[in-house]
Design a protein around this motif. Structure first.
Motif, PDB file in Angstrom:
ATOM      1  N   ASP A   1     -21.776 -22.550  28.319  1.00  0.00           N
ATOM      2  CA  ASP A   1     -20.352 -22.905  28.344  1.00  0.00           C
ATOM      3  C   ASP A   1     -20.064 -23.991  29.377  1.00  0.00           C
ATOM      4  N   LEU A   2     -21.120 -24.563  29.951  1.00  0.00           N
ATOM      5  CA  LEU A   2     -21.043 -25.628  30.951  1.00  0.00           C
ATOM      6  C   LEU A   2     -20.294 -25.202  32.215  1.00  0.00           C
ATOM      7  N   ARG A   3     -20.574 -23.957  32.626  1.00  0.00           N
ATOM      8  CA  ARG A   3     -20.087 -23.445  33.910  1.00  0.00           C
ATOM      9  C   ARG A   3     -21.286 -23.331  34.851  1.00  0.00           C
ATOM     10  N   VAL A   4     -21.056 -23.589  36.105  1.00  0.00           N
ATOM     11  CA  VAL A   4     -22.126 -23.579  37.106  1.00  0.00           C
ATOM     12  C   VAL A   4     -22.617 -22.154  37.336  1.00  0.00           C
ATOM     13  N   ARG A   5     -23.912 -21.982  37.219  1.00  0.00           N
ATOM     14  CA  ARG A   5     -24.540 -20.711  37.571  1.00  0.00           C
ATOM     15  C   ARG A   5     -25.042 -20.745  39.005  1.00  0.00           C
ATOM     16  N   GLU A   6     -25.741 -21.832  39.336  1.00  0.00           N
ATOM     17  CA  GLU A   6     -26.276 -22.009  40.690  1.00  0.00           C
ATOM     18  C   GLU A   6     -26.262 -23.490  41.034  1.00  0.00           C
TER      19      GLU A   6
ATOM     20  N   MET B   1     -30.290 -30.413  48.987  1.00  0.00           N
ATOM     21  CA  MET B   1     -31.211 -30.692  50.088  1.00  0.00           C
ATOM     22  C   MET B   1     -30.686 -31.954  50.763  1.00  0.00           C
ATOM     23  N   GLN B   2     -30.436 -31.829  52.057  1.00  0.00           N
ATOM     24  CA  GLN B   2     -29.856 -32.944  52.787  1.00  0.00           C
ATOM     25  C   GLN B   2     -30.600 -33.087  54.103  1.00  0.00           C
ATOM     26  N   GLY B   3     -30.994 -34.307  54.407  1.00  0.00           N
ATOM     27  CA  GLY B   3     -31.668 -34.525  55.674  1.00  0.00           C
ATOM     28  C   GLY B   3     -32.325 -35.875  55.760  1.00  0.00           C
ATOM     29  N   ARG B   4     -32.802 -36.173  56.956  1.00  0.00           N
ATOM     30  CA  ARG B   4     -33.478 -37.445  57.210  1.00  0.00           C
ATOM     31  C   ARG B   4     -34.994 -37.300  57.190  1.00  0.00           C
ATOM     32  N   THR B   5     -35.470 -36.087  57.302  1.00  0.00           N
ATOM     33  CA  THR B   5     -36.909 -35.890  57.454  1.00  0.00           C
ATOM     34  C   THR B   5     -37.470 -35.090  56.285  1.00  0.00           C
ATOM     35  N   VAL B   6     -38.775 -35.000  56.269  1.00  0.00           N
ATOM     36  CA  VAL B   6     -39.444 -34.224  55.232  1.00  0.00           C
ATOM     37  C   VAL B   6     -39.310 -32.725  55.477  1.00  0.00           C
ATOM     38  N   PHE B   7     -38.678 -32.321  56.582  1.00  0.00           N
ATOM     39  CA  PHE B   7     -38.498 -30.905  56.885  1.00  0.00           C
ATOM     40  C   PHE B   7     -37.230 -30.336  56.254  1.00  0.00           C
ATOM     41  N   ALA B   8     -36.448 -31.149  55.556  1.00  0.00           N
ATOM     42  CA  ALA B   8     -35.235 -30.676  54.897  1.00  0.00           C
ATOM     43  C   ALA B   8     -35.616 -29.724  53.765  1.00  0.00           C
ATOM     44  N   LYS B   9     -34.815 -28.688  53.592  1.00  0.00           N
ATOM     45  CA  LYS B   9     -35.052 -27.684  52.554  1.00  0.00           C
ATOM     46  C   LYS B   9     -33.802 -27.524  51.704  1.00  0.00           C
ATOM     47  N   PHE B  10     -33.975 -27.013  50.501  1.00  0.00           N
ATOM     48  CA  PHE B  10     -32.841 -26.737  49.641  1.00  0.00           C
ATOM     49  C   PHE B  10     -32.080 -25.535  50.165  1.00  0.00           C
ATOM     50  N   ARG B  11     -30.759 -25.633  50.081  1.00  0.00           N
ATOM     51  CA  ARG B  11     -29.925 -24.468  50.381  1.00  0.00           C
ATOM     52  C   ARG B  11     -28.952 -24.287  49.224  1.00  0.00           C
ATOM     53  N   ARG B  12     -28.619 -23.051  48.982  1.00  0.00           N
ATOM     54  CA  ARG B  12     -27.753 -22.710  47.860  1.00  0.00           C
ATOM     55  C   ARG B  12     -26.297 -22.933  48.253  1.00  0.00           C
ATOM     56  N   LEU B  13     -25.485 -23.361  47.279  1.00  0.00           N
ATOM     57  CA  LEU B  13     -24.047 -23.548  47.489  1.00  0.00           C
ATOM     58  C   LEU B  13     -23.293 -22.560  46.596  1.00  0.00           C
ATOM     59  N   PRO B  14     -23.102 -21.321  47.067  1.00  0.00           N
ATOM     60  CA  PRO B  14     -22.461 -20.308  46.212  1.00  0.00           C
ATOM     61  C   PRO B  14     -21.000 -20.615  45.908  1.00  0.00           C
ATOM     62  N   ASP B  15     -20.344 -21.479  46.672  1.00  0.00           N
ATOM     63  CA  ASP B  15     -18.946 -21.828  46.408  1.00  0.00           C
ATOM     64  C   ASP B  15     -18.763 -22.545  45.076  1.00  0.00           C
ATOM     65  N   LEU B  16     -19.832 -23.123  44.552  1.00  0.00           N
ATOM     66  CA  LEU B  16     -19.731 -23.840  43.276  1.00  0.00           C
ATOM     67  C   LEU B  16     -19.974 -22.942  42.067  1.00  0.00           C
TER      68      LEU B  16
END
Length: 159
Positions: A86-91, A95-110
Motif C-alpha cells: 500500500d506504499l506505507r513505510v514499514r521501516e 547512515m550518516q557520517g564522515r567516516t567508515v565507522f558510521a552505522k545504520f540506525r532505524r528511524l521509527p518515527d517514519l
C-alpha cells in the motif's frame, strides 16, 4: 697501483640523504593510511549488505528502495526504505557520517507514513533537507518498482 676507496661508512651525512629518508617515511605513511581506508570501506560495504539482506529477508512482500545524499566535505547520508504493498513505510534506516565507522540506525518515527508524505517533506523537520534528498531516491525507486505514478505535491506549478 692500488686505488684508495673513500670511507663511505664514516662520511658525514648530506642534506639530500635526510630528505630521501623523510620522503620514504611519508610515502610509507600514505600507503598505510590508504590501506586502512580500503579495509574500512570493505567493512562498511559489508555492513550495508548485512542490513539490506536482513531487511529483504524479514519482509517477503513490499518494496525496498535506497537513496543517498552525498557530501563533498560534510556528512553524507545513505537511506534504506521498506514499504508495504500500500506504499506505507514499514521501516526506515539512515547512515550518516564522515567516516567508515558510521552505522545504520532505524528511524521509527517514519513507520506508517505514506510515500507521499516523505516525497513532500511532511515527515521531516525543515533542517533535514539532506534526509529529504536521500529518502527522495528511496521513494522514486519504490514508486518505479510498484508502477505507481507519483502524486503531484500540493502547490506544484507547471510551466
Amino acid at each position: 697501483m692500488p686505488v684508495a676507496m673513500p670511507d663511505v661508512e664514516n662520511r658525514p651525512q648530506r642534506e639530500g640523504d635526510a630528505m630521501t629518508i623523510n620522503w620514504q617515511w611519508a610515502l610509507l605513511a600514505i600507503g598505510l593510511l590508504w590501506g586502512v581506508q580500503i579495509v574500512g570501506t570493505v567493512l562498511q560495504m559489508s555492513h550495508y549488505r548485512r542490513v539490506l539482506g536482513a531487511v529483504t529477508t524479514r519482509w517477503q512482500d513490499g518494496f525496498v528502495g535506497t537513496g543517498a545524499a552525498p557530501a563533498r566535505f560534510g556528512r553524507g547520508i545513505i537511506a534504506i526504505l521498506v514499504a508495504d504493498n500500500d506504499l506505507r513505510v514499514r521501516e526506515a534506516f539512515v547512515m550518516q557520517g564522515r567516516t567508515v565507522f558510521a552505522k545504520f540506525r532505524r528511524l521509527p518515527d517514519l513507520d506508517g507514513r505514506t510515500l507521499a508524505e516523505l516525497r513532500n517533506g511532511d515527515a521531516f523537520r525543515r533542517d533535514h533537507a539532506r534526509y529529504m534528498q536521500a529518502f527522495a531516491g528511496c521513494v522514486a525507486q519504490i514508486e518505479k518498482a510498484a508502477g505507481a505514478t507519483p502524486a503531484v505535491p500540493a502547490g506544484a506549478q507547471f510551466a
